[in-house]
Every structure is written in C-alpha cells, then in structure tokens.
Design an enzyme around this catalytic site. Structure first.
Site, short mmCIF file in Angstrom:
data_model
loop_
_atom_site.label_atom_id
_atom_site.label_comp_id
_atom_site.label_asym_id
_atom_site.label_seq_id
_atom_site.Cartn_x
_atom_site.Cartn_y
_atom_site.Cartn_z
CG HIS A 1 -27.71 3.18 -4.94
ND1 HIS A 1 -28.54 1.84 -5.36
CD2 HIS A 1 -27.86 3.27 -3.55
CE1 HIS A 1 -28.70 1.23 -3.98
NE2 HIS A 1 -28.25 2.14 -3.02
CG ASP B 1 -7.55 -3.37 5.87
OD1 ASP B 1 -8.53 -3.79 5.66
OD2 ASP B 1 -6.80 -3.37 4.86
CD GLU C 1 -3.20 -3.54 5.67
OE1 GLU C 1 -3.74 -2.33 5.20
OE2 GLU C 1 -2.57 -4.32 5.10
CB CYS D 1 -0.93 4.59 2.33
SG CYS D 1 -0.74 2.90 2.72
C1 PEP Z 1 -5.61 0.36 4.20
O1 PEP Z 1 -5.94 -0.48 4.44
O2 PEP Z 1 -6.00 1.46 4.56
C2 PEP Z 1 -5.05 0.57 2.88
C3 PEP Z 1 -4.26 1.60 2.37
O3 PEP Z 1 -4.88 -0.88 2.06
P1 PEP Z 1 -6.20 -1.11 1.24
O4 PEP Z 1 -7.28 -0.19 1.35
O5 PEP Z 1 -5.82 -1.41 0.08
O6 PEP Z 1 -6.71 -2.32 2.19
MG MG Z 2 -5.53 -2.50 3.82
#
Ligand code: PEP
Ligand code: MG
Length: 851
Positions: free
Chosen positions: A478, A739, A715, A786
């Site tokens: 790892h 997500d 998401e 994001c």
């Molecule tokens: C995502 O789901 O892409 C996101 C930016 O939120 P998180 O990764 O915090 O769930």
């Molecule tokens: Mg997310």
C-alpha cells in the site's frame, strides 16, 4: 452486551479456601457450557503465576493462555461469599469471585463496568451480601433482568439438571480440530488477490450472523476460525487454492461455500493484485555513463529525480513488560487506545480520499478491519488478564500475527504484514502516550528507509520528498500505491545495503527503472536533468501563468477555483492561482475535533475564509455528513446503505440543532462579505431545495441579513433530470462528479474493486452534466464542477467543452488545469465534448484526449 444469566450467579455460597472458590466459579461456567470442566486447572495455574485479587473484596480468576482452547463461549460467572475467603496473601477477604472465560473481547465491557463498581465502595459492600442475584447482574452488565427470580431458585436441583443437559448438547458441538466439525466441503478460491482483508471480513460477517462454527483450512494445516480475520489472512490463501470449509451446520456450510465461490464481493474479472498495481519494469531509456554505484530495486512509482539522500529510521517504540499491573485499568487503556486509533483512521481516510481518491482511502479502511480483528484483541486482553501491561500485551498479540503474515509465500498477502505493523504502531503510540509519527526529512530529499508504512507515506508530500527507496517492501504494498498517488518516484525491495548509504549522498532516482544511481558523474547529472527538462518546462510554464484568468486559447473564460476546507489553506490556494473557492467542505470543521463546533466557532472560520479570498467568490457548502463521512461523536445510527440514507441535506433536515447554527454563522459572515455563496449537498428533489432555502430565509429574517447566491450540488441523477425546474429557483449549480458518478453507475465510490470503473468520464455521467448545463443556460444560471473530474486532465477539457463555467480543483491542480485549457480553443473543446457524449464508455472518452 455480555450476558450474565442468573444461573451464572451463585448467591450466599461458602468456600473454605481460594481453591474451593475457584472450583465453584469454574463449575458454574462449565455447567452453563461456557468452558470444558478442565478449564478449572487453567484457572488454578493462573493463580500460581499471579494473584487475581483486584481490591475491594473482588477477585477475577481466569485461565492461562494455554487453557484458552477449553473456552467454548465467552462468559463470566460470579460466586458471592458473604462470609469471605482468604485470597493468597491478601489481608482483605474476597467476597465476590468473578470467574472470566475470555474467548472474545466482549468482556472488556465487564472490565469497564468493574472499574466503576470497584470505585463505589457502598455498592461493592452491598453486592457482598445481597440476597438478590439481580443486584449483581445489574452491577456487572448495566441491565437489571426483567423479572429477577427470588433468591435460591437459581440453584434448584431441577434447574441445575437442565443446565447439565444444555452443556451436554454444547459439548457435541465442541471443536478440537477442523475435521471434527461434522460437515465439510471443498471450494477453489476464485479471488484474483487471494483471501485479503475485505473478503475475509465479509466471510467473517456471514459466519457470525449464522451463529454456526466454521473453519477454513488448506492441506493438512490446523486451519482458521472463519470469524477471525487475522487467522484467515494468515492461511495465505491465494487464487486457485483448494480450501476445505467445515462447519457444524449444513445450511451455513452451503451459504459459506456459495459466498466464497462467488468472490465475497471481489471483482473476479479483475487482474491479479500484482498485475493491477505493479508498474511495468521498462528498459531504462536513459542510463548514466559513470556512477559510483547502482542500487537495484523494484520499480514502485515512475519519475526521475536528482537529489541528496537521507536515511529515515522510524523511532523505535520502547515497550516494557511491567507485570503485576491492574488488569482492569490496562484493559480500559487498551480499549481507549483502540477507539482513538479508530478515530484517527477515520480522519486519515477522509484526508487520503480528498487528496488521492477512494481507492487509496480503502487501504486505511482495511486498517480499520485489522484494528477491529476480534482474535487479536482477544489475545491482547487475555495477556492483560495474565497480568501484563496493555502495550506489551498488544505488541505481542499483533507481533505474532505480523510474523505469520511475513512468512506467507504470496507476496501480495505477505505485504499485508506492513499494514498490520502500521496498525500496531498506531495503537502503541496511543498506549505509550506518544504524539503522531513524523517523517522528518529536513527538506526535499531522496528518502531511504528500511520500509515505510502506508501512514508514513500518506503524510509525506512533494514538499518534503523528491522520492523514496525502501530496503524492504514490494510494488504491491500500500505504501507503493500511495507513492504513485503522490506522483513521487519510488523504488522498493532494494535490499539492506541501502541502509548503509550515508546521508547527503548525491544520487539520481529512476523510479521507472527501479534504480538509484549513487555519486553520478557531472555529465550524468546533466543528462538526467535534460530528461527532466521537457516535463519540468511544461510544469514551469503552467506555474508561471498560474495567475492568468482561466480561459481557452481564444479567451473563453472558465474560472479555475480551489476546493479548500480551512481558512489556513487559502493563502496557498491563491498563491497557486485559484480564482476563488468553489467548494469549502464545512464538515471538516466537524471531523477534525471531538465535539460540535459552536455557531461562533463556525462563524470565525467562515469569516476568516471569506476575508482571505479578498473579494473572490467563496462557495460554502452546508454540512455533508453521512455516507463515508462519519462523525463519531454525533452518535448517528449506522445505516446499511449509508450513501443512500440520511446524508447531506437529509441529515441537516433531521438535525436542525446542527443545521440552523451553521446557517446563522454563514448569514452573519455573508452580511459583511458579499463574496459568500451558499450551496446545499445531496439535493434530490425540488422540495429539498425549497425546504433548505426556506430555513435559510427564516434565519436571514431573524438576523436581518441580505439575500446571497444560493446553489445546489448536482450529485444525484434526479437533480440533473429536474435541472430545468431547479434552475428556475437556484442561482447556480455545482456538479459533484464523485457522487454523481457513483449514483449514476450504481458503483460505491469507495469500492476498491470498482474504483477503476467509477469514472466520471462515462458518457452516462456526461449526459447528465449536459442536461444540467443546458437547463442552466436556458434560465441564465451558471454551472461549476467541484468533484474530482474537474481536476482530471481529460475531465477539465471535456467539462469545459460541455459548457461548465467554473472548475473547482485541488490546489496543486490549479496551474495545470489552467494550462490545459489554454492549449485548446473553445470550439475545439466543444467538439471534444460532443464526441465524448457519443462514445460507448469512459476509456473511449479518455482516448479522445490521450490518443
Ligand atoms: C462530489 O460528490 O463530487 C463532491 C464534490 O462532494 P464530496 O466529494 O464531498 O461528496
Ligand atoms: Mg458529494
């Protein structure tokens, strides 16, 4: 919760000697089927080694480790001696004899309760003489039996007879060797990576749920209890091994063999661990002409660097055996250390996941499984009961298992020894009261070490390291996997000679070739540097232009912001060229501490972040707890499908005590900082947004603060599909591709086997993003991304081509994303996106860019 049924409590007993008292308590355990009658000898032997007197008239006799095989089921029994009995050299007589048969860690609870009982003299004195066994049951288990039988009934002859019958039935099920379990079957292990931690954990879960006994064995060996993770790992079962499964229950045997046959959750079509993770050794395309020496190892991560070496020897942990301590206190200490290590791992998982992705974070999830291994904890506790200190006991219990793993022939399974050592060290640090391990490099160096634990490696970064070479280890460790995530060249298994290289030796490390060149000639250094040149120039150009606005070659703006969680990271993000913060994950404020941050504390942090942005946009995302983000101190209920359960905005609706203070803190800050935007995670329906908006509006009314831009994360596929309706009410969208990908493809984002397929470039995901962008454009709103895809070298281009206006990425990716955008025209990116939407899968999309 450990059980203490009434038949295991003997009230008003008499014993002339300690030996007699022990015989009585062992007799209760034997009659109830917890132990074989011979266990009493183990208890007696234990008394000859050390005294089990605890204080306050309580003794806790228990068997030696050698007698542990006589335990059938964890249990305790109590013999109350109102008249007392002399216990060894003690001045005080013993009135409560608590016999312990410790075959599992459940009795940690009993020991914990005992600490409390011991501290309450009035209660102890009552227990010495009470005529109601329920008093003792309640004191030791925390629960009073529903209807406590009148005194004496527990010892009625007929009832004793029934118990004998019960124990006879249990004796049939007793196991002394695998073959003695009545049912057996053979199955070939199909798992490409053998029986590693995850399938073993799943198997243990199935067996525990069934309540039956199951052993696994190969060949003539003694086999492993299928509820014990470490025992199973130590068998070293590789793909293709013929495993004998035996059980005392035919239905369970069938369920277990079926589960093994179908892979216990592993992807059976995956390449073997070695093929999947081992970089191919390539013929070095650059070889120095004249070096002092060449150290050959095994390539673990690509890259070529020139620098000076530094040895890293991990600080030795000094664990002394201090027999004769208080076993209750020591067991308590172990319990506390295990819990602390668990919490530490939770934080590490979040950190690694944010920095390197879910597949790397899964490494530390496996560490949690090792930490929770029942067999190991049992073993440590048994040693504590033998009078050893918690640190020594845990070191011995885990040390034995590390040695067993090291002996395995299969290198992938043997590499797990490093993982267990890592877990061992984490727990020992807590037990010894030492701070976090630090790998001190004193500046960017080529680090040489006997081995590095995965935790060491996760803490390292390009600021402290140019690359590393380890004497031991393997490319499937790892540690090597994390090195690749860090983008650092690494070589492993270079041999012990590595450790003799003096600090400050000039060297060239070629990760792809698996070589460390020592004292190279000046010409060779120049050659290596030339090779690095092209890439470095590209990187440098990107860095030099990092403060230019994000845009395509023909000037179409695509803002490049950073995902940062703390105000302290703002300066670094701005210096890296970030044009704002596209995602502040506020849950980190909660995850990094052990209590809920107050409204004022939150306000302070958001205010500092808003101020640090100097007018650039800041998007604060409300709490996104649940799913993989556990906050232990909130005491949230465990969910079977946590990603589909009460997480994100759903949790906020359930817990206004958490949500409202956060909304108030944001509203206060936004009152002074117009750059603040607010965004809600896990919005699945229009009603979700309206409800969240109404709560925020209410807070604003209460505080008399202005309206601010409100956005939702896209998401959940349903949100993308109703983007048209949402776009009429929100100010902006930010796509959480992490997500959105998991929910669209129905692939758990943390699943190590599915990680390679959980790719946001899948056209199904891209189509949902396109729907979102089109809807937003129709209503004059903008869309950002994001999730991880925004910082991906292919993702950034495809997303910009789809019409995304803002890419929020991790700080080190800002400059490279801007540079990638600058190399293409807007039209070029639009074409790329259109082609991407028409591809059959993610690989084909990636091939459009990478060729
Ligand atoms: C995502 O789901 O892409 C996101 C930016 O939120 P998180 O990764 O915090 O769930
Ligand atoms: Mg997310």
């Amino acid at each position: 919760m450990i059980q203490l049924p009434q038949q295991l409590v003997k009230i008003g007993a008499q014993a002339r000697t300690k030996d007699e008292a022990i015989a009585q308590v062992a007799g209760l355990l034997a009659a109830n089927g917890n132990v074989d009658p011979g266990y009493v000898e183990g208890m007696r032997a234990r008394e000859t080694q050390a005294n089990t007197y605890l204080g306050n008239g309580i003794a806790i006799p228990h068997g030696t480790p050698e007698s542990r095989h006589l335990i059938r089921q964890t249990g305790i029994a109590v013999v109350q001696l109102p008249g007392g009995v002399q216990w060894g050299d003690e001045d005080e007589p013993v009135h409560l004899v608590i016999g312990i048969a410790a075959a599992s860690d459940e009795h940690l609870q009993i020991l914990r309760r005992l600490t409390r009982v011991l501290g309450d003299e009035a209660l102890v004195e009552k227990l010495w003489v009470t005529t109601d066994p329920a008093d003792i049951q309640e004191a030791l288990t925390g629960e009073r039996p529903a209807a406590s039988a009148p005194l004496g009934e527990a010892r009625q002859p007929e009832q004793a007879q029934q118990l004998q019958t019960g124990s006879a039935a249990a004796a049939v099920r007793r196991e002394t060797a695998p073959g003695e379990l009545p049912f057996a079957a053979q199955v070939t292990l199909p798992n490409p990576q053998g029986m590693h931690a995850r399938p073993a954990t799943m198997l243990a879960g199935i067996v525990k749920k069934s309540g039956a006994r199951v052993r696994l064995s190969k060949g003539e060996g003694k086999g492993a209890d299928a509820t014990k993770l470490m025992e199973m790992l130590s068998l070293g079962l590789t793909q293709g091994t013929l495993v004998t499964v035996s059980s005392d229950n035919e239905a369970t045997l069938k369920a277990v063999t079926d589960a093994i046959r179908t892979g216990l959750g592993d992807d059976l079509s995956a390449p073997s661990a070695a093929a999947q993770t081992k970089p191919q050794r390539r013929e070095p395309d650059w070889v120095p002409a004249q070096v002092g020496a060449t150290v050959e190892g095994v390539p673990a991560a690509d890259g070529l660097v020139v620098g000076y070496t530094r040895q890293h020897a991990p600080r030795a942990l000094e664990v002394k055996d201090t027999p004769g301590g208080d076993p209750v206190a020591e067991a308590e200490r172990l319990d506390t250390a295990l819990k602390a290590a668990h919490t530490e791992l939770l934080n590490l998982i979040d950190d690694v996941q944010a920095r390197f992705g879910a597949d790397k974070a899964a490494i530390f999830r496996a560490h949690q499984e090792l930490l929770a291994d029942e067999g190991t904890v049992q073993d440590a506790v048994a040693r504590i009961l033998d009078g050893h200190g918690a640190a020594w006991a845990y070191q011995q219990a885990t040390g034995e298992r590390v040695l067993q793993l090291q002996k395995l022939d299969d290198p992938t399974l043997a590499a797990r020894a490093v993982d267990l050592s890592d877990v061992q060290r984490r727990v020992l640090r807590w037990l010894l009261g030492l701070g976090e391990d630090r790998v001190e490099t004193g500046g960017p160096v080529i680090l040489l070490a006997p081995d590095l634990t995965p935790s060491d490696t996760a803490r390292l970064g390009p600021d402290s390291l140019l690359g590393f070479v380890t004497a031991q280890g393997g490319p499937t460790s790892h540690t090597a996997i994390i090195a690749r995530g860090l983008g650092l060249p690494a070589v492993v298994a270079a041999g012990a000679g590595l450790l003799d290289i003096p600090d400050g030796t000039h060297a060239i490390l070629d990760g792809a070739a698996g070589r460390l060149y020592l004292n190279p000639s000046a010409a060779d250094v120049t050659g290596a540097q030339e090779r690095q040149g092209v890439l470095a120039r590209e990187r440098e150009a990107a860095r030099a232009a990092r403060h230019e606005p994000g845009a395509t070659s023909d000037g179409q703006r695509v803002e490049v912001a950073a995902n940062i969680n703390r105000a302290a990271d703002a300066e670094g993000a701005l210096d890296a060229g970030a044009e704002g913060v596209g995602l502040m994950r506020t849950e980190f404020l909660f995850l990094e501490r052990d209590s809920v941050p107050t409204e004022d504390e939150q306000e302070q942090e958001y205010r500092a972040m808003a101020a640090a942005m100097e007018g650039r946009p800041l998007i604060i995302r409300t709490l996104d707890i649940g799913g993989d983000k556990e906050v232990p101190y909130l005491g949230l209920a465990r969910e079977d499908n946590s990603f589909l359960g009460i997480r994100g905005i759903r949790l906020c609706f359930e817990r206004p005590d958490l949500f409202l203070p956060q909304l108030r803190a944001v509203a206060r800050v936004a009152n002074d900082h117009p750059n603040v935007h607010l965004m809600f995670p896990m919005i699945a329906t229009l009603e979700d947004f309206r409800r969240a908006q109404a709560m925020f509006d209410e807070v604003r009314r209460e505080l008399d603060t202005p309206r601010i831009p409100l956005g939702v994360m896209i998401e959940v596929p349903s949100a993308a599909l109703i983007a048209d309706e949402l776009a009429q009410e929100v100010d902006f969208f930010s796509v959480g591709t992490n997500d959105l990908t998991q929910y669209t493809l129905a692939m758990d984002r943390l699943h190590p086997q599915l990680a390679r397929q959980t790719d946001a470039m899948h056209p199904a995901v891209l189509k949902l993003i396109k729907l979102t962008v089109d809807a937003a454009e129709r209503h004059g709103k903008w869309v950002g991304v994001c999730g991880g895809a925004a910082g991906d070298d292919v993702g950034a281009l495809v997303l910009a081509g789809l019409g995304v206006k803002e890419l929020s990425v991790s700080t080190p990716q800002v400059a490279t994303v801007k540079a990638a955008l600058r190399r293409r025209s807007a039209e070029d990116l639009r074409r790329l996106a259109a082609e991407a939407l028409a591809q059959p899968n993610a690989e084909a999309v990636r091939a459009l860019v990478k060729g």
